[in-house]
Scaffold this active site. Structure first.
Site, PDB file in Angstrom:
ATOM      1  N   ALA A  32       1.048  -1.109   0.419  1.00  0.00           N
ATOM      2  CA  ALA A  32      -0.184  -0.100   0.250  1.00  0.00           C
ATOM      3  C   ALA A  32       1.034   0.922   0.245  1.00  0.00           C
ATOM      4  O   ALA A  32       0.584   2.314   1.227  1.00  0.00           O
ATOM      5  CB  ALA A  32      -0.497  -0.263   1.270  1.00  0.00           C
ATOM      6  N   HIS A  37       7.085   5.621   1.370  1.00  0.00           N
ATOM      7  CA  HIS A  37       7.865   4.001   0.836  1.00  0.00           C
ATOM      8  C   HIS A  37       8.642   4.765  -0.791  1.00  0.00           C
ATOM      9  O   HIS A  37      10.140   3.935  -0.335  1.00  0.00           O
ATOM     10  CB  HIS A  37       7.386   2.914   0.071  1.00  0.00           C
ATOM     11  CG  HIS A  37       6.168   2.773   1.488  1.00  0.00           C
ATOM     12  ND1 HIS A  37       5.038   3.110   1.327  1.00  0.00           N
ATOM     13  CD2 HIS A  37       6.379   1.855   2.553  1.00  0.00           C
ATOM     14  CE1 HIS A  37       3.731   2.283   2.553  1.00  0.00           C
ATOM     15  NE2 HIS A  37       5.147   2.068   3.374  1.00  0.00           N
ATOM     16  N   GLU A 148      12.428   6.969   9.967  1.00  0.00           N
ATOM     17  CA  GLU A 148      12.272   6.940  11.025  1.00  0.00           C
ATOM     18  C   GLU A 148      11.523   7.830  11.185  1.00  0.00           C
ATOM     19  O   GLU A 148       9.993   7.726  12.311  1.00  0.00           O
ATOM     20  CB  GLU A 148      12.902   8.474  10.933  1.00  0.00           C
ATOM     21  CG  GLU A 148      14.543   8.747  11.118  1.00  0.00           C
ATOM     22  CD  GLU A 148      15.572   9.408  10.838  1.00  0.00           C
ATOM     23  OE1 GLU A 148      14.643  10.902  10.906  1.00  0.00           O
ATOM     24  OE2 GLU A 148      16.583   9.444  10.707  1.00  0.00           O
ATOM     25  N   SER A 185       1.420   7.659   5.522  1.00  0.00           N
ATOM     26  CA  SER A 185       1.131   6.071   6.290  1.00  0.00           C
ATOM     27  C   SER A 185      -0.041   5.474   5.249  1.00  0.00           C
ATOM     28  O   SER A 185      -1.117   6.196   4.991  1.00  0.00           O
ATOM     29  CB  SER A 185       0.465   6.046   8.288  1.00  0.00           C
ATOM     30  OG  SER A 185       0.501   5.248   8.022  1.00  0.00           O
ATOM     31  N   SER A 186       0.850   3.727   5.387  1.00  0.00           N
ATOM     32  CA  SER A 186      -0.875   3.176   3.947  1.00  0.00           C
ATOM     33  C   SER A 186      -1.826   2.929   5.497  1.00  0.00           C
ATOM     34  O   SER A 186      -2.946   2.931   4.195  1.00  0.00           O
ATOM     35  CB  SER A 186      -0.022   1.748   4.574  1.00  0.00           C
ATOM     36  OG  SER A 186       1.538   1.365   3.914  1.00  0.00           O
ATOM     37  N   ARG A 187      -2.413   3.309   6.792  1.00  0.00           N
ATOM     38  CA  ARG A 187      -3.367   3.651   7.005  1.00  0.00           C
ATOM     39  C   ARG A 187      -4.475   4.466   7.320  1.00  0.00           C
ATOM     40  O   ARG A 187      -5.263   4.287   7.549  1.00  0.00           O
ATOM     41  CB  ARG A 187      -3.179   3.121   8.741  1.00  0.00           C
ATOM     42  CG  ARG A 187      -2.006   1.647   9.362  1.00  0.00           C
ATOM     43  CD  ARG A 187      -1.715   1.871  10.747  1.00  0.00           C
ATOM     44  NE  ARG A 187      -0.879   0.734  11.099  1.00  0.00           N
ATOM     45  CZ  ARG A 187      -1.526  -0.169  11.472  1.00  0.00           C
ATOM     46  NH1 ARG A 187      -2.340  -0.823  11.487  1.00  0.00           N
ATOM     47  NH2 ARG A 187      -0.657  -1.688  11.690  1.00  0.00           N
TER      48      ARG A 187
HETATM   49  P1  AMP Z   1       5.880  -0.331   6.226  1.00  0.00           P
HETATM   50  O1  AMP Z   1       5.369  -0.769   5.043  1.00  0.00           O
HETATM   51  O2  AMP Z   1       4.405   0.905   7.034  1.00  0.00           O
HETATM   52  O3  AMP Z   1       5.884  -1.650   6.963  1.00  0.00           O
HETATM   53  O4  AMP Z   1       6.847   0.840   5.833  1.00  0.00           O
HETATM   54  C1  AMP Z   1       8.492   0.404   5.275  1.00  0.00           C
HETATM   55  C2  AMP Z   1       9.068   1.313   4.992  1.00  0.00           C
HETATM   56  O5  AMP Z   1       8.748   2.673   4.549  1.00  0.00           O
HETATM   57  C3  AMP Z   1       8.852   1.118   6.979  1.00  0.00           C
HETATM   58  O6  AMP Z   1      11.509   1.210   7.400  1.00  0.00           O
HETATM   59  C4  AMP Z   1       8.291   2.983   7.307  1.00  0.00           C
HETATM   60  O7  AMP Z   1       9.445   3.239   8.187  1.00  0.00           O
HETATM   61  C5  AMP Z   1       9.273   3.258   6.148  1.00  0.00           C
HETATM   62  N1  AMP Z   1       7.973   4.240   6.076  1.00  0.00           N
HETATM   63  C6  AMP Z   1       6.883   4.329   6.310  1.00  0.00           C
HETATM   64  N2  AMP Z   1       6.119   5.631   5.879  1.00  0.00           N
HETATM   65  C7  AMP Z   1       6.737   6.647   6.419  1.00  0.00           C
HETATM   66  C8  AMP Z   1       6.712   8.382   5.928  1.00  0.00           C
HETATM   67  N3  AMP Z   1       5.532   8.960   5.640  1.00  0.00           N
HETATM   68  N4  AMP Z   1       8.049   8.657   5.463  1.00  0.00           N
HETATM   69  C9  AMP Z   1       9.084   7.374   5.997  1.00  0.00           C
HETATM   70  N5  AMP Z   1       9.590   6.406   5.967  1.00  0.00           N
HETATM   71  C10 AMP Z   1       8.230   5.537   6.224  1.00  0.00           C
END
Ligand code: AMP
Length: 281
Positions: A32, A37, A148, A185-187
């Site tokens: 997502a 990302h 971060e 955020s994907s959420r």
């Molecule tokens: P996730 O798919 O939520 O597990 O995130 C995958 C990677 O993307 C993780 O290292 C997260 O910290 C990073 N990530 C998610 N949202 C952001 C954001 N808004 N800015 C930078 N990195 C992000």
């Protein structure tokens, strides 16, 4: 972009790249995808020769089954975005590829996991450590990129890398935000319109709290301010707001603590749990 769902195939491909002297960059995600990302993919492209991105919604890091089922999945759109960004390989494994049998390993990250999301989401970081160690084992990257945004996770992965001597260079990348300041955020896509509007209070509140601290308010006063602001509307439910040492995540309780500090928050907006953080120095 090559799309691979088989770990042995991916390992062979990586071996071929390595034999050619290529530097491998790795961006693990749960899909997502959004610009946050993609910023990790961009960083990887800048610092490595081949960027491998994985999309895997890791069941072992969800302590809440409903949350796992609700988690958005859109692999075709994700693949399109990654291809456009110039990602070299997309690894899209099924659960049986990652966990042919139950992973019973238990990690101990000490105080790092006994606070914040470590206590709010029991078992979460153990699941993260399981999947990241397995993915690192398959990809054997030179460099891996993490946001971060998940600050505690980033520290835990650095610790995991040291504990298991994985010799991956773990690189933290800054938080990307929407125009109103909400951390991407994907959420966020699970929020209703009303909840999405309400969510923009989170980054504003974090900034305001930072200003209060700089103006000399004590940490308990700053924490009380945040909790009062969120308490005024039932759409929010504060899980935690803490001001911690940025390296150890030990909570700070007075203003004269040494070392860099960071504020970290987790808030439910409706049923959706959002996290964010802000450096205070
Ligand atoms: P996730 O798919 O939520 O597990 O995130 C995958 C990677 O993307 C993780 O290292 C997260 O910290 C990073 N990530 C998610 N949202 C952001 C954001 N808004 N800015 C930078 N990195 C992000």
């Amino acid at each position: 972009m090559v799309i691979i769902d088989n770990k042995t195939e991916l390992s062979h491909l990586v071996d071929q790249y390595r034999q050619k002297g290529k530097i491998i960059g790795f961006v693990p995600t749960m899909g997502a995808l959004h610009e946050g990302h993609l910023s990790l993919v961009k960083k990887s492209k800048e610092l490595t020769d081949i960027t491998i991105c994985s999309i895997f919604v890791n069941p072992t890091q969800f302590n809440d089954k409903a949350d796992l089922e609700l988690y958005p999945r859109m692999p075709e759109k994700d693949a399109y975005m990654l291809e456009k960004e110039g990602c070299g390989v997309l690894f899209l494994p099924e659960v049986s590829q990652i966990y042919p049998e139950e992973d019973k390993r238990v990690f101990d990250f000490g105080n790092l996991e006994r606070i914040l999301d470590g206590t709010s989401r029991p078992g979460h970081f153990n699941g993260v450590a399981q999947v990241v160690s397995i993915l690192f084992g398959i990809v054997k990257p030179d460099k891996a990129f993490f946001g971060e945004k998940d600050y505690q996770q980033l520290l835990i992965i650095k610790e995991l890398n040291n504990l298991l001597q994985l010799k991956v260079e773990v690189i933290g990348c800054p938080i990307l935000r929407e125009s109103d300041g909400l951390a991407m955020s994907s959420r966020n896509m699970l929020l209703s319109d009303e909840e999405r509007k309400a969510a923009s209070l989170i980054p504003n509140l974090m900034q305001e709290a930072k200003r209060l601290k700089q103006q000399g308010k004590t940490i308990p006063e700053v924490k009380q301010f945040v909790s009062q602001q969120l308490g005024s509307n039932p759409i929010y439910k504060l899980d935690y707001y803490e001001i911690c040492n940025a390296t150890t995540l030990s909570p700070l309780n007075s203003l004269n603590n040494s070392g860099k500090s960071i504020s970290l928050i987790a808030v439910f907006v409706g049923k959706i749990r959002l996290i964010d953080n802000l450096a205070l120095d």
